[in-house]
Motif scaffolding. Structure first.
Motif, PDB file in Angstrom:
ATOM      1  N   ARG A  57     -12.112  -6.204  -4.767  1.00 60.05           N
ATOM      2  CA  ARG A  57     -11.303  -5.578  -3.716  1.00 60.05           C
ATOM      3  C   ARG A  57     -10.710  -4.249  -4.181  1.00 60.05           C
ATOM      4  NH1 ARG A  57      -9.307 -10.888  -3.238  1.00 60.05           N
ATOM      5  NH2 ARG A  57      -7.377 -10.261  -4.277  1.00 60.05           N
TER       6      ARG A  57
ATOM      7  N   LYS B  56     -11.444  -0.593  -2.681  1.00 58.81           N
ATOM      8  CA  LYS B  56     -10.316   0.223  -2.244  1.00 58.81           C
ATOM      9  C   LYS B  56     -10.291   1.562  -2.970  1.00 58.81           C
ATOM     10  CE  LYS B  56      -5.347  -0.138  -1.434  1.00 58.81           C
ATOM     11  NZ  LYS B  56      -4.160  -1.002  -1.613  1.00 58.81           N
TER      12      LYS B  56
ATOM     13  N   ASP C 100      -3.492  -4.649  -5.847  1.00 59.87           N
ATOM     14  CA  ASP C 100      -4.136  -5.648  -4.996  1.00 59.87           C
ATOM     15  C   ASP C 100      -3.135  -6.106  -3.941  1.00 59.87           C
ATOM     16  OD1 ASP C 100      -5.698  -7.510  -3.856  1.00 59.87           O
ATOM     17  OD2 ASP C 100      -5.788  -8.863  -5.564  1.00 59.87           O
TER      18      ASP C 100
ATOM     19  N   ASP D 252     -11.727  -5.303   1.959  1.00 60.75           N
ATOM     20  CA  ASP D 252     -10.519  -5.628   1.206  1.00 60.75           C
ATOM     21  C   ASP D 252     -10.095  -7.079   1.373  1.00 60.75           C
ATOM     22  OD1 ASP D 252      -9.617  -5.674   3.781  1.00 60.75           O
ATOM     23  OD2 ASP D 252      -7.843  -4.428   3.430  1.00 60.75           O
TER      24      ASP D 252
END
Length: 576
Positions: free
Chosen positions: A162, A166, A301, A506
């Protein structure tokens, strides 16, 4: 220190016969052969003395023999046929002992020559202590620990995935910012160029004005001189002396005026120009090596902190795309959709038993693959291969895609009505109805896991990532999140009839609620959700493009049947 082959009894050590020990029989050593470097029982000792090949060997009795096992130079000690794991220190030996004090697996060389022989270590022969390990507490606790640790590794992998996605999005934004900056530079340079062009045009007009003034003056004087000259010639020919006299005198006056005019015209100047670049801009282009700098920042995160979702407000309708073709004999029913590239969708049309390739820019069906039965859901297996479920034939159809063409490949057989499908790292996650269950398959169709319990009733769609599998269950009226062992680790229940489900890069979940006529955005841990689209009847399938920030969805409307022939796009310009 106690080891197999040596028993502690009243502080004295008993060493076993090594030849007999290899045959599974333990007999106390009676002597020792220095040539063979082996301890011998009484029978072997006597036989050693009599045998032709060994009767000249040097033998010592029990009193003078070594009190520790001595490994033979030609024999690699192994007391059990099940011992196959090599020692990491002595590669030619196998592990058959365990030191409880150092929690270390040992071979016979480790025991007889290592530091264990000079200490009070409790060294045990593995067959003597391993009988209770089967289904034992240590074994079960170790499985739990390993499962827990595997889950932690999967979570870290998922988190890094993720964060990488990102971070790469920020780099995509950097490229957009660079293009925008370049555009601003171009606009400024265009403005400066236009300003210079205006100045050039002014100078050109001034030069043309001077040229025109000179041309007019010269033409007027030339015409007057030519007229007077012709008149004098005519009068002279006709012998008109009086008139010729007056014309000559007038010409003298004209000549004086022309001489003065020539002097004036000779003073007119025409300017030429050259270009000298702006010194600041020239130095900038010469000295600067980049348009700017990339500022590094640590990515966080957000899914672990219950962060905000992708969209701050509801999406708005953008456009529709007709997916019905001239070859279609029925109205469409789009049950599965995936984004292949930012400009390409692949959809399944169950009623017309086809898989279709859609160009979202031209809003046109670019290819159509006819199948023998209706496909339901579809997933990307690789960048050039897709997998689609065929519920009625209990199969999964693989489809190749190349040069914007779809080609039917092989199928694999499954054991039921397969509906939803998702692929992650060469594993297929497939949902079934009647009976409701979930299976994990390899690419050859071999069942690796089957989950069939009260957690599933009618699981129509699934989506899988490294740590989780999400199930859209219409009868359970919820989205359920499980791990790869089938354990429920999350659930979102504020739904009436969940259908199509998808995961953004995500980890955010999008799901259609057919009965509530809404599309919901749900956090990856299923802790919260919100409506991002509403008042859409008969929602069926959904897919999401993170590059264009577009959400695509389909309907299966029993009233407005023409609506079924379209897929619809909603968009929101907000970017996280």
């Amino acid at each position: 220190m106690a080891v197999p082959g040596r028993k502690v009894s009243d502080g004295h050590l008993t060493v076993f016969c090594q030849p007999c020990d290899r045959d599974g029989e333990r007999l106390a050593a009676h002597g020792y052969c220095k040539d063979c470097c082996e301890h011998l029982c009484e029978s072997c000792f006597k036989h050693h003395m009599r045998h032709t090949l060994s009767r000249d060997h040097i033998l010592v009795d029990k009193t003078n023999m070594p009190q520790t096992l001595q490994p033979s130079s030609t024999f690699h000690y192994q007391q059990h046929d099940d011992f196959t794991k090599p020692c990491h220190k002595h590669k030619r030996e196998v592990i058959n002992f365990y030191c409880q004090d150092h929690n270390e697996l040992l071979c016979s060389v480790c025991v007889t020559h290592g530091h264990h022989q000079h200490s009070s270590c409790k060294v045990s022969y593995i067959p003597d202590i391993s009988e209770n390990v089967i289904d034992g507490k240590e074994y079960l606790e170790m499985l739990k620990t390993m499962d827990s640790m595997s889950e932690q590794f999967r979570k870290i992998q998922d988190r890094m995935y993720r964060l990488t996605v990102k971070a790469n999005k920020t780099l995509a934004n950097v490229l957009e910012d660079i293009k925008l900056f370049r555009k601003e530079i171009n606009q400024k340079l265009d403005e400066l160029e236009k300003q210079a062009a205006v100045e050039v045009n002014v100078f050109q007009d001034e030069n043309l004005k001077i040229l025109k003034e000179v041309e007019t003056a010269c033409n007027d004087r030339t015409r007057d001189l030519w007229t007077s000259c012709n008149s004098m010639k005519r009068l002279n020919s006709s012998k008109q002396a009086e008139k010729l006299f007056m014309e000559v005198k007038s010409a003298e006056k004209m000549i004086e005026d022309c001489e003065k005019r020539l002097v004036e015209l000779a003073k007119f100047k025409v300017n030429g120009y050259s270009f000298t670049p702006n010194e600041t801009i020239s130095k900038l282009l010469t000295s600067e090596k980049s348009l700017g700098i990339l500022v590094q920042k640590t990515m966080h995160d957000e899914s672990t902190t219950n962060a905000s979702m992708i969209f701050e407000k509801e999406l708005s309708y953008h456009e529709d795309i007709c997916v019905k073709t001239a070859k279609d004999t029925k109205r469409c029913w789009i049950t599965g959709m995936i984004v292949l590239t930012p400009n390409t969708l692949v959809i399944t049309d169950k009623y017309n038993m086809t898989v279709k390739l859609i160009n979202t820019c031209s809003r046109y069906v670019t290819d159509r693959l006819q199948l023998d039965c209706g496909p339901y859901d579809i997933t990307s297996v690789t960048s050039t291969e897709l997998g689609a479920t065929l519920p009625s034939s209990h199969k999964i159809q693989f489809i190749a895609i190349s040069s914007n063409k779809l080609k039917q490949q092989h199928t694999i057989k499954v054991d039921g009505n397969c509906w939803g499908i998702s692929c992650y790292q060469d594993k297929l996650v497939v949902s079934f109805c009647d009976p409701a269950k979930l299976q994990i398959l390899d690419m050859d169709g071999i069942v690796l896991e089957t989950f069939e319990d009260q957690n599933f009733r009618n699981p129509l769609y699934v989506e899988a990532i490294s740590s989780s599998i999400f199930i859209s269950d219409t009868n359970k009226k919820r989205v359920t999140r499980i791990n790869w062992y089938g354990q429920v680790i999350g659930s979102y229940g504020d739904m009436n009839e969940p259908r199509g489900i998808l995961l953004s890069d995500d980890g955010t979940v999008f799901v259609c609620d057919r009965e509530k006529q809404v599309v919901k955005e749900i956090l990856g841990d299923c802790s919260a959700g919100k409506v991002i689209m509403k008042d859409i009847s008969s929602l069926q399938a959904v897919c999401w493009c993170s590059t264009t920030m577009k959400l695509y969805y389909s309907s299966e409307d029993g009233v407005d049947r023409d609506k079924n022939n379209f897929i619809f796009t909603s968009i929101n310009c907000n970017r996280q």
